[in-house]
Design a protein around this motif. Sequence first.
Motif, PDB file in Angstrom:
ATOM      1  N   THR A  13       0.829  -1.207   0.000  1.00  0.00           N
ATOM      2  CA  THR A  13       0.000   0.000   0.000  1.00  0.00           C
ATOM      3  C   THR A  13       0.860   1.252   0.000  1.00  0.00           C
ATOM      4  O   THR A  13       0.670   2.155  -0.820  1.00  0.00           O
ATOM      5  CB  THR A  13      -0.929   0.017   1.236  1.00  0.00           C
ATOM      6  OG1 THR A  13      -1.796  -1.110   1.203  1.00  0.00           O
ATOM      7  CG2 THR A  13      -1.739   1.298   1.300  1.00  0.00           C
ATOM      8  N   VAL A  14       1.811   1.324   0.928  1.00  0.00           N
ATOM      9  CA  VAL A  14       2.618   2.539   1.044  1.00  0.00           C
ATOM     10  C   VAL A  14       3.515   2.730  -0.175  1.00  0.00           C
ATOM     11  O   VAL A  14       3.740   3.860  -0.626  1.00  0.00           O
ATOM     12  CB  VAL A  14       3.397   2.573   2.374  1.00  0.00           C
ATOM     13  CG1 VAL A  14       4.643   1.711   2.352  1.00  0.00           C
ATOM     14  CG2 VAL A  14       3.728   4.000   2.762  1.00  0.00           C
ATOM     15  N   GLN A  15       3.994   1.642  -0.752  1.00  0.00           N
ATOM     16  CA  GLN A  15       4.826   1.766  -1.955  1.00  0.00           C
ATOM     17  C   GLN A  15       3.990   2.268  -3.136  1.00  0.00           C
ATOM     18  O   GLN A  15       4.425   3.152  -3.874  1.00  0.00           O
ATOM     19  CB  GLN A  15       5.485   0.418  -2.278  1.00  0.00           C
ATOM     20  CG  GLN A  15       6.557   0.055  -1.271  1.00  0.00           C
ATOM     21  CD  GLN A  15       7.047  -1.374  -1.393  1.00  0.00           C
ATOM     22  OE1 GLN A  15       6.311  -2.278  -1.773  1.00  0.00           O
ATOM     23  NE2 GLN A  15       8.318  -1.581  -1.068  1.00  0.00           N
ATOM     24  N   ARG A  16       2.781   1.736  -3.305  1.00  0.00           N
ATOM     25  CA  ARG A  16       1.891   2.179  -4.391  1.00  0.00           C
ATOM     26  C   ARG A  16       1.511   3.647  -4.207  1.00  0.00           C
ATOM     27  O   ARG A  16       1.616   4.454  -5.136  1.00  0.00           O
ATOM     28  CB  ARG A  16       0.635   1.299  -4.431  1.00  0.00           C
ATOM     29  CG  ARG A  16      -0.419   1.766  -5.443  1.00  0.00           C
ATOM     30  CD  ARG A  16      -1.695   0.927  -5.372  1.00  0.00           C
ATOM     31  NE  ARG A  16      -2.266   0.813  -4.043  1.00  0.00           N
ATOM     32  CZ  ARG A  16      -2.965   1.766  -3.427  1.00  0.00           C
ATOM     33  NH1 ARG A  16      -3.159   2.943  -4.004  1.00  0.00           N
ATOM     34  NH2 ARG A  16      -3.468   1.565  -2.219  1.00  0.00           N
ATOM     35  N   GLU A  17       1.061   3.983  -3.000  1.00  0.00           N
ATOM     36  CA  GLU A  17       0.611   5.356  -2.734  1.00  0.00           C
ATOM     37  C   GLU A  17       1.738   6.379  -2.890  1.00  0.00           C
ATOM     38  O   GLU A  17       1.515   7.470  -3.395  1.00  0.00           O
ATOM     39  CB  GLU A  17       0.004   5.440  -1.331  1.00  0.00           C
ATOM     40  CG  GLU A  17      -1.359   4.817  -1.217  1.00  0.00           C
ATOM     41  CD  GLU A  17      -2.482   5.692  -1.755  1.00  0.00           C
ATOM     42  OE1 GLU A  17      -2.255   6.888  -2.020  1.00  0.00           O
ATOM     43  OE2 GLU A  17      -3.600   5.167  -1.907  1.00  0.00           O
ATOM     44  N   THR A  18       2.941   6.042  -2.446  1.00  0.00           N
ATOM     45  CA  THR A  18       4.072   6.969  -2.556  1.00  0.00           C
ATOM     46  C   THR A  18       4.386   7.236  -4.021  1.00  0.00           C
ATOM     47  O   THR A  18       4.625   8.386  -4.413  1.00  0.00           O
ATOM     48  CB  THR A  18       5.304   6.415  -1.815  1.00  0.00           C
ATOM     49  OG1 THR A  18       4.982   6.296  -0.429  1.00  0.00           O
ATOM     50  CG2 THR A  18       6.509   7.314  -1.977  1.00  0.00           C
ATOM     51  N   CYS A  19       4.352   6.202  -4.837  1.00  0.00           N
ATOM     52  CA  CYS A  19       4.613   6.380  -6.265  1.00  0.00           C
ATOM     53  C   CYS A  19       3.516   7.242  -6.898  1.00  0.00           C
ATOM     54  O   CYS A  19       3.805   8.144  -7.683  1.00  0.00           O
ATOM     55  CB  CYS A  19       4.706   5.015  -6.949  1.00  0.00           C
ATOM     56  SG  CYS A  19       5.465   5.091  -8.578  1.00  0.00           S
ATOM     57  N   GLU A  20       2.256   6.987  -6.533  1.00  0.00           N
ATOM     58  CA  GLU A  20       1.135   7.763  -7.068  1.00  0.00           C
ATOM     59  C   GLU A  20       1.205   9.223  -6.644  1.00  0.00           C
ATOM     60  O   GLU A  20       0.934  10.123  -7.438  1.00  0.00           O
ATOM     61  CB  GLU A  20      -0.201   7.180  -6.596  1.00  0.00           C
ATOM     62  CG  GLU A  20      -0.564   5.859  -7.222  1.00  0.00           C
ATOM     63  CD  GLU A  20      -1.832   5.253  -6.602  1.00  0.00           C
ATOM     64  OE1 GLU A  20      -2.527   5.938  -5.813  1.00  0.00           O
ATOM     65  OE2 GLU A  20      -2.119   4.077  -6.919  1.00  0.00           O
ATOM     66  N   GLU A  21       1.539   9.489  -5.388  1.00  0.00           N
ATOM     67  CA  GLU A  21       1.466  10.848  -4.859  1.00  0.00           C
ATOM     68  C   GLU A  21       2.672  11.710  -5.196  1.00  0.00           C
ATOM     69  O   GLU A  21       2.507  12.898  -5.489  1.00  0.00           O
ATOM     70  CB  GLU A  21       1.268  10.815  -3.342  1.00  0.00           C
ATOM     71  CG  GLU A  21      -0.100  10.298  -2.942  1.00  0.00           C
ATOM     72  CD  GLU A  21      -0.311  10.258  -1.440  1.00  0.00           C
ATOM     73  OE1 GLU A  21      -1.475  10.099  -1.029  1.00  0.00           O
ATOM     74  OE2 GLU A  21       0.659  10.384  -0.667  1.00  0.00           O
ATOM     75  N   VAL A  22       3.877  11.151  -5.121  1.00  0.00           N
ATOM     76  CA  VAL A  22       5.073  11.984  -5.325  1.00  0.00           C
ATOM     77  C   VAL A  22       6.045  11.420  -6.363  1.00  0.00           C
ATOM     78  O   VAL A  22       7.135  11.957  -6.550  1.00  0.00           O
ATOM     79  CB  VAL A  22       5.820  12.265  -3.998  1.00  0.00           C
ATOM     80  CG1 VAL A  22       4.974  13.134  -3.088  1.00  0.00           C
ATOM     81  CG2 VAL A  22       6.258  10.989  -3.312  1.00  0.00           C
TER      82      VAL A  22
END
Length: 191
Positions: free
Chosen positions: A75-84
């Motif tokens: 989750t955190v790896q996907r979200e970090t790539c999406e957000e920044v």
Amino acid sequence: MTIELVRQRLATHAPQTFSEASLQRAAVAIILRDRPTSPEFIAIHRADRHGDPWSGHMALPGGRHQAEDATLQDTVQRETCEEVGVDLRTDGDLLGHLDDIQAIGRGKVLPLVIRPYVFSLRRDVDLKPNAAEVQAAIWVPVGELRAPGRASTLRHQAFGQDHELPAWQIQGYTIWGLTHRILSNMLTLID
């Protein structure tokens, strides 16, 4: 403070976790890069969005667990790539995670548990904020959180009552609330 010290502290830390199946899950990333005077982490200024209890706040990259995520680390790896635009799978090393923390939004305890992961970067990366989710992304020296004059309070109203909450004033932004709690927990662990 150094990234190596953070790595050592996390290696001996037994994080507290919530196991209740009824709670929703989310994950955020404290992403550290090495600098001569102090490691730096990424902070984001969230986009203004109706219905988002953290709309417009300073935060750490991350978000809610989705069905396609096998783990909260996914989750955190996907979200970090999406957000920044930072790919932690190729550019980051997982150092560990802090204690799970129950979310509070608009003064109410929410049925949401957030797991803060800590990563170090293998190389410098360019931040590419996704305008739909992030107004700005900045690097914040961890040492600034302890610098004289950075600690302050924020007056916040919830349910008709005023509250003074701890905060940091950094680069024209105010870091408070959930993000302040998470970063404070990291500083306590390091100390």
